[in-house]
Design a protein around this motif. Structure first.
Motif, mmCIF file in Angstrom:
data_model
loop_
_atom_site.group_PDB
_atom_site.id
_atom_site.type_symbol
_atom_site.label_atom_id
_atom_site.label_comp_id
_atom_site.label_asym_id
_atom_site.label_seq_id
_atom_site.Cartn_x
_atom_site.Cartn_y
_atom_site.Cartn_z
ATOM 1 N N ALA A 82 0.825 -1.202 0.000
ATOM 2 C CA ALA A 82 0.000 0.000 0.000
ATOM 3 C C ALA A 82 0.863 1.257 0.000
ATOM 4 O O ALA A 82 0.574 2.238 -0.712
ATOM 5 C CB ALA A 82 -0.923 -0.009 1.224
ATOM 6 N N GLY A 83 1.947 1.241 0.782
ATOM 7 C CA GLY A 83 2.827 2.397 0.854
ATOM 8 C C GLY A 83 3.524 2.698 -0.461
ATOM 9 O O GLY A 83 3.633 3.867 -0.873
ATOM 10 N N SER A 85 2.475 1.904 -3.485
ATOM 11 C CA SER A 85 1.468 2.386 -4.435
ATOM 12 C C SER A 85 1.102 3.836 -4.142
ATOM 13 O O SER A 85 0.981 4.662 -5.061
ATOM 14 C CB SER A 85 0.220 1.501 -4.353
ATOM 15 O OG SER A 85 0.539 0.143 -4.624
ATOM 16 N N LEU A 86 0.936 4.158 -2.855
ATOM 17 C CA LEU A 86 0.649 5.536 -2.468
ATOM 18 C C LEU A 86 1.781 6.468 -2.878
ATOM 19 O O LEU A 86 1.541 7.594 -3.354
ATOM 20 C CB LEU A 86 0.437 5.612 -0.955
ATOM 21 C CG LEU A 86 0.251 7.019 -0.365
ATOM 22 C CD1 LEU A 86 -1.005 7.680 -0.911
ATOM 23 C CD2 LEU A 86 0.194 6.948 1.160
ATOM 24 N N GLY A 89 1.517 7.350 -6.345
ATOM 25 C CA GLY A 89 0.440 8.318 -6.490
ATOM 26 C C GLY A 89 0.916 9.724 -6.187
ATOM 27 O O GLY A 89 0.520 10.691 -6.854
ATOM 28 N N TRP A 110 8.399 5.947 -0.939
ATOM 29 C CA TRP A 110 8.609 4.649 -1.585
ATOM 30 C C TRP A 110 9.735 3.878 -0.898
ATOM 31 O O TRP A 110 9.597 2.685 -0.608
ATOM 32 C CB TRP A 110 8.951 4.808 -3.071
ATOM 33 C CG TRP A 110 9.260 3.476 -3.666
ATOM 34 C CD1 TRP A 110 8.368 2.565 -4.142
ATOM 35 C CD2 TRP A 110 10.553 2.868 -3.769
ATOM 36 N NE1 TRP A 110 9.023 1.415 -4.530
ATOM 37 C CE2 TRP A 110 10.356 1.579 -4.318
ATOM 38 C CE3 TRP A 110 11.848 3.281 -3.454
ATOM 39 C CZ2 TRP A 110 11.420 0.702 -4.563
ATOM 40 C CZ3 TRP A 110 12.900 2.413 -3.683
ATOM 41 C CH2 TRP A 110 12.684 1.146 -4.234
ATOM 42 N N MET A 175 -1.953 -1.724 -5.853
ATOM 43 C CA MET A 175 -3.222 -1.662 -5.141
ATOM 44 C C MET A 175 -3.998 -2.969 -5.287
ATOM 45 O O MET A 175 -4.653 -3.428 -4.334
ATOM 46 C CB MET A 175 -4.058 -0.492 -5.663
ATOM 47 C CG MET A 175 -3.440 0.870 -5.402
ATOM 48 S SD MET A 175 -2.958 1.118 -3.660
ATOM 49 C CE MET A 175 -4.536 0.936 -2.827
#
Length: 429
Positions: A82-83, A85-86, A89, A110, A175
């Motif tokens: 999740a981290g 992918s964020l 983003g 990242w 995700m």
């Protein structure tokens, strides 16, 4: 022997995580040229920005291992996915903010998130999987798939799309993996249930951390840690400088990539480099299978010796022509990755299950953190001396690793007090 259902579930989960860590890692350099043009900054400055991402990747492995022992590896891996992918983003949003500092924040996020994976993923395999060598092999292959696909997909998408959209698209598999991870079911300690004294939710105090660390380095793990560091020095040095070294070889000059877009400056050595990584998938698989039959220390000694010879042979072989060079690169790629399941298995063999996450945290601190020193060493040697001197230095790392592995195979581990515990399953000596 086929994998049982628990082994299969852990294998699928960790292979997904490993592939995505390297998918993101190797996509980042593809954006460098775009960012240089987009934000009108110097190469030195953008290099410092990117270093914000890669530095925590190695340095964060130790706290990642501690957290894996504290909270359990599955939870940590999902947070990692999740981290990452964020973070991509955030990179995509940096264009809207028109800020290079937003990119710095994204890369830092990242690196912190990605640092969790290796200690957590390998700890999960080592404690939950019965057919450990086989799963280590498939796990390594998945990592190589990510290494190869990350830059390939990023570069291809950049031909057609703006870079912020590409960054956002690269985050989608991460995700999806989070959703998959939340639904995956398996027993994380199935292989060592009888040996584990403390569950993952037991608090780890600072004094416990110091005590466990001192105990680890008062055991045979101290030798394994140094061996892994030498492997990291060899690995990072070769993968960092091999494309640049091949770029300057006379045998490469004049080669043309059929159908290549001249605007993207596609060079033959990059295809050779990707081919080396692809062959490495086979090396990962074979190395993993061999760990089921060859003791870890003996396998490491042999693999290091082969790598030392291949490094010393690079310059003379490159003078023989393109075909001998291609063969050497293929063999180098095979053994460069075939050695990895052996050191991963050595950590499992020479450490107690209760500190496995901490053990792999230290392992990847040595592999990615201390091993990165060969980037500075290699750059100095190539700049001040020669390519031949570079490969002599690289070979010396492998020879040192081989010597220590021989000592371990001959029983050097017996001089350490191993916590008064029984050896791990498959332990040597």
């Amino acid at each position: 022997m086929s994998l049982n259902s628990n082994d299969q579930s852990i294998a699928g989960f960790t292979m997904t995580g490993h592939a995505l860590v390297h998918w993101f890692e190797t996509a980042i350099p593809i954006f460098l040229v775009v960012w240089l043009a987009e934000f009108d900054v110097s190469v030195v400055f953008i290099g410092l920005i990117v270093a914000l991402g890669y530095a925590p990747f190695g340095l964060g492995a130790l706290p990642g291992g501690i957290l894996a022992d504290r909270y359990g590896p599955k939870r940590l891996i999902v947070i990692c996915l999740a981290g990452m992918s964020l973070a991509f983003g955030v990179l995509a949003a940096a264009s809207l903010l028109e800020s290079i500092y937003a990119i710095a924040v994204g890369l830092l996020l990242w690196g912190i998130a990605a640092s969790i994976y290796h200690p957590a993923g390998l700890a999960l395999i080592s404690t939950g999987v019965e057919e450990r060598g086989t799963v280590f092999a498939w796990h390594g292959i998945a990592g190589n798939v990510g290494i190869a696909l990350g830059p390939f997909v990023a570069a291809t998408l950049l031909i057609f799309l703006e870079w912020p959209l590409v960054a956002a698209l690269l985050a989608i598999p991460g995700m999806l993996a989070v959703v998959y991870g939340l639904t995956a079911q398996f027993d994380p300690i199935a292989a060592v249930a009888d040996d584990v004294d403390a569950g993952p939710d037991e608090a780890l105090s600072l004094s416990d951390l110091v005590t466990n660390s001192r105990a680890l380095f008062a055991s045979a793990f101290a030798i394994v840690f140094v061996i892994v560091t030498f492997e990291g020095l060899f690995y990072r040095g070769v993968l960092t400088y091999l494309p640049e070294i091949m770029h300057g070889l006379p045998v490469i000059e004049g080669l043309v990539v059929p159908g290549a877009f001249e605007a993207y400056d596609i060079e033959p050595e990059y295809y050779i480099y990707v081919g080396l990584l692809v062959v490495g998938m086979g090396g990962q698989y074979v190395g993993g299978k061999l760990t089921d039959t060859i003791p870890a220390a003996r396998g490491l000694a042999g693999m290091f010796a082969i790598l030392a010879v291949l490094a010393l042979a690079f310059v003379p072989v490159s003078n023989l022509g393109i075909f001998p060079l291609l063969v050497l690169c293929a063999v180098l790629g095979f053994f460069l990755f075939a050695i990895q399941p052996f050191y991963q298995n050595a950590v499992a063999v020479y450490t107690p299950p209760d500190t496995r996450g901490l053990s792999y945290g230290y392992t990847y601190l040595g592999e990615f953190g201390l091993g990165a020193a060969s980037i500075a060493i290699g750059g100095f040697v190539l700049g001040e001396l020669s390519v031949a001197a570079f490969f002599v230095v690289i070979s010396s790392f492998a020879l040192a690793g081989s010597a220590l592995s021989v000592a371990l195979a001959l029983g050097l581990d017996r001089v350490f007090d191993r916590f008064g515990a029984e050896p791990a399953v498959g332990a040597e000596g």
